[in-house]
Write a protein that holds these residues in place. Structure first.
Motif, PDB file in Angstrom:
ATOM      1  N   HIS A 143      33.266  42.887  18.055  1.00  0.00           N
ATOM      2  CA  HIS A 143      34.243  42.278  17.142  1.00  0.00           C
ATOM      3  C   HIS A 143      34.602  43.270  16.034  1.00  0.00           C
ATOM      4  CE1 HIS A 143      34.566  38.251  18.639  1.00  0.00           C
ATOM      5  NE2 HIS A 143      33.303  37.931  18.449  1.00  0.00           N
ATOM      6  N   THR A 182      41.447  41.244  14.532  1.00  0.00           N
ATOM      7  CA  THR A 182      41.067  40.040  15.275  1.00  0.00           C
ATOM      8  C   THR A 182      42.075  38.903  15.113  1.00  0.00           C
ATOM      9  OG1 THR A 182      39.675  39.361  13.420  1.00  0.00           O
ATOM     10  CG2 THR A 182      38.597  40.582  15.185  1.00  0.00           C
ATOM     11  N   VAL A 208      40.011  36.659  21.527  1.00  0.00           N
ATOM     12  CA  VAL A 208      39.265  37.376  20.490  1.00  0.00           C
ATOM     13  C   VAL A 208      37.853  37.756  20.949  1.00  0.00           C
ATOM     14  CG1 VAL A 208      38.187  35.405  19.281  1.00  0.00           C
ATOM     15  CG2 VAL A 208      38.920  37.413  17.974  1.00  0.00           C
TER      16      VAL A 208
END
Length: 698
Positions: free
Chosen positions: A493, A510, A517
């Protein structure tokens, strides 16, 4: 009398000066390295006046756009909107990130006060008719504007944000929408605070050493240190994951496993001030009413209109298709586990507090592999450096720890991230250990997004927050293999945020469809199973010996161990989410009764009457995953297919890595995710790769 008045004036002047200083700390440009947040200069008293100032500033920016006498253009309306509210966003990022990672009673009070104000501001913007007219005018001219793909995406998103959030409603319905949003903002905060309060309130305090049988030495040492820190003898275990998970996995005492497991299942579901049942019901009902107000059948229909999955019908079909494929395997695995427990300890009925314990014992027997055997090779510092090394080999990034960047807690580490040409790419924060003011779980967030304005590419400030097993007096922080994959997941992430390279902040990093995602995070977990990657960091913390290759093979062999049961568990959460949000919830009379019905198709263990998941299901009632929990499995399809591409060409193949960076990580939400994926992979994702990896192929 004059003296009293004079003193009052002095007090007022003093208060005004204090408020001005407070506002300046958070609202003016930071005089810090790389414009990083000056945490040490910020105290709780600064937030409210800064929020008030930033909200007023944002309102002024919106009024200037809406009342601009010039005809609406992409630049003076759509682009201006995209860059508005940046001061408020910065303050919100700082405050709410700390509210999750380092909160206290005062922060929680501020959050309750600020949340409805932010909700009201959001409504002020999306329900502003003059502003919407300008956006609509530009939108209707888009075919003649010669926009770039990113600009066209921003225009479409801007128009939809207004249309989907009430701009076309009449005044009465707009008023009702405002009321719903204000209530939801407070309810969601209260939900999270209740879960944290119940988590913090529970302690399993043991004084008999016999009760510790089966527990690893490091776990016992950490429990003794916790007891000592609060002035007690013996050992204390809590519901924090580094304490709870090892206890239910290794403790031989079945009654104590039951006690702590039941406590975990009662979070938000006991008769105290932290009970979340009413909050769950009201959140679900308000979300449904909001969706209906906006012309959607359900909250799920509203959410999924802006997702890759597109509709509840598609999500339910996806979940039920995987359920049909996984359930036979899960039932066989559960029978095997039950038989194993019966043979080992004479247990005829496997309960929820037995699952992790006997699964670990069976894994040890089947693969001669357990976390205690692996942990010495996964010292936290080495694993983090391993994630950095993987990012370096794939994307040419270097991570240098620095001490001149302010931290919100002494345990936080800070890094400068640079590319191969020594350009600053990002500031990276890492916060790894549990503490009282930190919610459970693991997540990535940012203090500042990437964007380009006035020809300056503003680089992001990205953070990962975890709850890993801390060091003890005799051992450094050694991670379980699950914690290793968690670190790589959140780091994925973080890479999505750090490598962003878009023009507009609301399309950066994101800021993508929610069911896309998880691709960058979940694909990173794959490197944890590969010899070539493990060789970079899996070294014994005492001897420096590289992890033996036979252990690597066992890690790979065990990767699909009980995968059917694990898949069924994830599917049960997705189906529960869709149950709450894919229908009119007004007929639901009991959280527990409703939840049991949703779990019926996926249930393996007997139900526990005084436990319920919904009242502590923070992902969907306090996080951003409502009508979106399915996205974990959806993204597994994407990541399995994407990693198959790497494996076909080499897991550190620079050409494939560059394609992944340029088409996935850097593009944010500027292009539809399926188009981005096809640009990277050359085809749409295939479910076969996931079924093969999970051992669920026919």
């Amino acid at each position: 009398m004059r003296h009293i008045v004079f003193d009052q004036k002095v007090i007022n002047i003093s208060q005004n000066i204090s408020s001005f200083i407070a506002m300046a700390i958070l609202t003016e440009k930071f005089n810090t390295p790389h414009d990083t947040a000056p945490f040490s200069q910020i105290s709780e008293k600064h937030y409210l006046p800064a929020f008030e100032e930033a909200i007023a500033l944002t309102k002024k920016e919106i009024e200037d756009i809406a009342n601009n006498p010039e005809p609406p253009t992409f630049q003076n309306t759509i682009e201006a909107l995209a860059y508005s509210g940046q001061t408020l966003d910065r303050i919100s990022n700082i405050f709410f990130n700390l509210h999750s990672a380092n909160t206290n009673d005062e922060m929680e009070k501020i959050a309750q006060e600020v949340a409805p104000k932010l909700s009201a501001l959001g409504n002020d913007i999306t329900l502003n008719l003059d502003l919407f007219v300008r956006v609509k005018t530009v939108y209707e001219q888009k075919e003649s504007l010669n926009l770039t793909p990113e600009q066209e995406t921003l225009l479409n998103k801007s128009f939809k944000d207004f249309a989907r959030n009430g701009a076309l409603l009449d005044d009465d319905k707009k008023s009702k929408l405002r009321d719903i949003d204000a209530k939801l903002s407070v309810l969601k905060l209260k939900f999270g605070e209740n879960v944290l309060a119940d988590s913090n309130a529970y302690q399993l305090h043991l004084t008999n050493a016999d009760d510790l049988k089966g527990l690893p030495e490091g776990v016992i040492e950490a429990a003794a240190a916790l007891a000592k820190s609060v002035g007690k003898d013996g050992w204390i275990f809590t519901l924090d994951y580094p304490s709870y998970i090892p206890f239910v996995t290794y403790a031989d005492n079945r009654s104590l496993r039951k006690e702590i497991a039941l406590a975990a299942g009662r979070k938000g579901f006991q008769q105290n001030d932290n009970n979340n049942e009413a909050n769950v019901m009201e959140i679900a009902q308000l979300r449904f009413e909001r969706a209906q107000l906006l012309g959607y059948a359900t909250h799920a229909d509203f959410v999924l209109a802006e997702r890759m999955a597109e509709s509840p019908t598609n999500v339910n079909a996806f979940l039920n298709d995987l359920l049909a494929k996984a359930k036979p395997a899960a039932e066989r695995e559960f029978e095997d586990l039950t038989e194993f427990a019966k043979q080992k300890d004479g247990i005829t009925q496997l309960e929820k507090w037995d699952g992790a314990y006997y699964a670990e014992k069976l894994k040890q027997e089947r693969f001669q592999l357990d976390d205690e055997l692996l942990k010495p090779y996964f010292k936290l510092e080495n694993v983090l450096n391993g994630a950095f090394a993987v990012a370096n080999k794939l994307f040419g990034l270097t991570f240098t720890e620095v001490q001149n960047i302010d931290k919100y807690h002494p345990e936080v580490q800070t890094f400068e991230v640079k590319d191969e040409k020594e350009n600053l790419i990002a500031i990276f924060y890492a916060d790894f250990f549990p503490r009282k003011g930190k919610r459970q779980g693991a997540w990535m967030t940012s203090f500042k997004p990437q964007y380009i304005k006035d020809n300056v590419n503003e680089r992001p400030h990205v953070s990962i927050v975890c709850n890993f097993t801390p060091a003890t007096e005799t051992k450094p922080a050694l991670l379980t293999f699950n914690e290793v994959t968690t670190l790589f997941h959140e780091f994925g992430h973080a890479l999505h945020g750090m490598l962003a390279n878009t023009t507009y902040p609301n399309l950066s990093g994101t800021s993508v469809f929610w069911d896309f995602v998880e691709l960058p995070s979940q694909i990173m977990e794959n490197w944890c199973y590969e010899k070539e990657a493990l060789a970079l960091f899996a070294m014994h913390y005492q001897t420096g010996e590289l992890i033996p290759m036979e252990l690597v093979e066992k890690i790979k062999e065990s990767a699909t161990f009980l995968e059917g049961m694990a898949t069924l568990r994830q599917l049960s959460f997705g189906l529960l989410d869709m149950g709450w949000h894919g229908q009119d919830p007004s007929s639901i009379a009991s959280v527990k009764t409703f939840e049991k019905a949703q779990f019926e198709a996926t249930q393996l263990y007997p139900d526990v009457e005084d436990n319920a998941m919904s009242p502590s299901f923070s992902h969907i009632f306090n996080g951003g995953y409502s009508s979106g929990y399915y996205s974990y499995k959806w993204a597994e399809v994407l990541d399995a297919d994407a990693f198959e591409y790497f494996k076909e060409n080499g897991i550190f193949n620079k050409e494939i890595a560059t394609k992944f960076r340029d088409n996935i990580l850097s593009k944010g939400g500027t292009i539809h995710p399926m188009q981005l994926y096809k640009q990277f992979r050359g085809q749409e994702p295939q479910v076969d790769a996931l079924l093969k990896r999970a051992g669920l192929s026919a």
